[in-house]
Write a protein that holds these residues in place. Structure first.
Motif, short mmCIF file in Angstrom:
data_model
loop_
_atom_site.label_atom_id
_atom_site.label_comp_id
_atom_site.label_asym_id
_atom_site.label_seq_id
_atom_site.Cartn_x
_atom_site.Cartn_y
_atom_site.Cartn_z
N ALA A 81 -12.31 35.19 3.55
CA ALA A 81 -11.76 34.05 4.29
C ALA A 81 -10.36 34.34 4.82
CB ALA A 81 -11.71 32.83 3.37
N SER B 255 -10.28 28.83 7.62
CA SER B 255 -10.04 29.89 6.65
C SER B 255 -9.10 29.42 5.55
CB SER B 255 -9.43 31.12 7.34
OG SER B 255 -10.33 31.66 8.28
N THR C 114 -11.02 27.31 3.24
CA THR C 114 -11.89 28.11 2.38
C THR C 114 -11.10 28.77 1.25
OG1 THR C 114 -13.38 28.55 4.23
CG2 THR C 114 -13.52 30.03 2.34
#
Length: 280
Positions: free
Chosen positions: A45, A206, A209
């Protein structure tokens, strides 16, 4: 603390921990499969995760060197993590072998590994404690053994390097203030911390995540803070030049291998060092 290769964990382990994931990102061996799997998901990520850890380590080294050269004789490293190369005592004692260091971490793997490496070093020690419960740490410092390492009546460097993001907004001042406010004039405070600007420089999905990986794999809630929020943690400590900046911009040294020097954006981590001055 450079001998970790001979003391790598042999168990598969259970839940990942923040400190062992950090160790893996730095290329260490004091981690379990759960930590490695969580770190691999983190890297998927956020590919800059390992570079961010490395940049933080280099900032720590520069900050400790600066404080040791300024004459500070004792360092209290809270949330010190798994031992790896370039630890506080190695850097500080290269300047003055009499400097004292106390490492504090909640992870027993980190504490055992630290004390193995500190054998024969009478001025340094590691204890297992939760840095989010500062009164317990203050109580521990009254013991005869630890009082010989850290004496808060003398100037002390208090280090929070890449750990305060684990503390919720409503708790942060109750975590930092009790020990910070006990520090005498001539003491220093070091903080490195992910800044809120990380959400601007990186894809928001990202970043989300990354937070989810830490939450589900390591039971850790990651909190990012603005520059104003970070400066507030220094209270009456005066920041030294260059102030609060991206880690790779804090007193860089020639020939240093900070990975963000060659990147198009600075480190997502912010850092600063402040001194408590004597009242005028």
């Amino acid at each position: 603390m450079t001998d970790q290769q001979t003391n790598a964990p042999s168990s598969a382990g259970g839940r990942a921990t923040f400190s062992r994931m950090y160790d893996y990102l730095l290329g260490g061996l004091q981690n379990f499969e759960a930590d490695r799997e969580a770190a691999r998901q983190l890297l998927q990520a956020f590919p800059d995760a390992a570079d961010t850890a490395r940049s933080n380590r280099l900032f720590l080294a520069r900050a400790v060197r600066t404080l040791a050269e300024a004459g500070i004789q004792q360092f209290l490293d809270l949330g010190s993590g798994i031992p790896t190369q370039g630890n506080v005592h190695e850097i500080a004692q290269a300047i003055d072998p009499t400097i004292r260091v106390l490492y504090v971490d909640i992870d027993p793997v980190a504490v055992v590994a630290s004390n193995q490496i500190l054998m024969g070093n009478p001025t340094c020690h590691a204890i297992e404690a939760d840095f989010t419960r500062p009164q317990l740490i203050l109580d521990a410092l009254t013991s005869e053994d630890l009082a010989a390492v850290i004496d808060l009546s003398q100037p002390t460097a208090l280090l929070y390097c890449s750990v305060l993001q684990l503390v919720a907004h409503d708790l942060i001042h109750s975590v930092v203030a009790p020990i910070r406010d006990r520090l005498v004039p001539g003491s220093a405070l070091v903080i490195s911390h992910p800044g809120t600007a990380v959400t601007d420089g990186y894809d928001k999905a990202s970043v989300s995540t990354v937070a989810e990986v830490y939450r589900t794999k390591a039971a850790a809630q990651i909190v990012m803070r603005s520059d104003d929020q970070l400066i507030a943690l220094f209270d009456d400590f005066a920041l030294i030049e260059p102030g609060l900046v991206s880690l790779n911009e804090w007193r860089p040294e020639l020939g240093e291998s900070d990975p963000f020097v060659a990147k198009s954006m600075p480190s997502p981590m912010r850092g600063a060092v402040g001194f408590r001055q004597a009242p005028t």
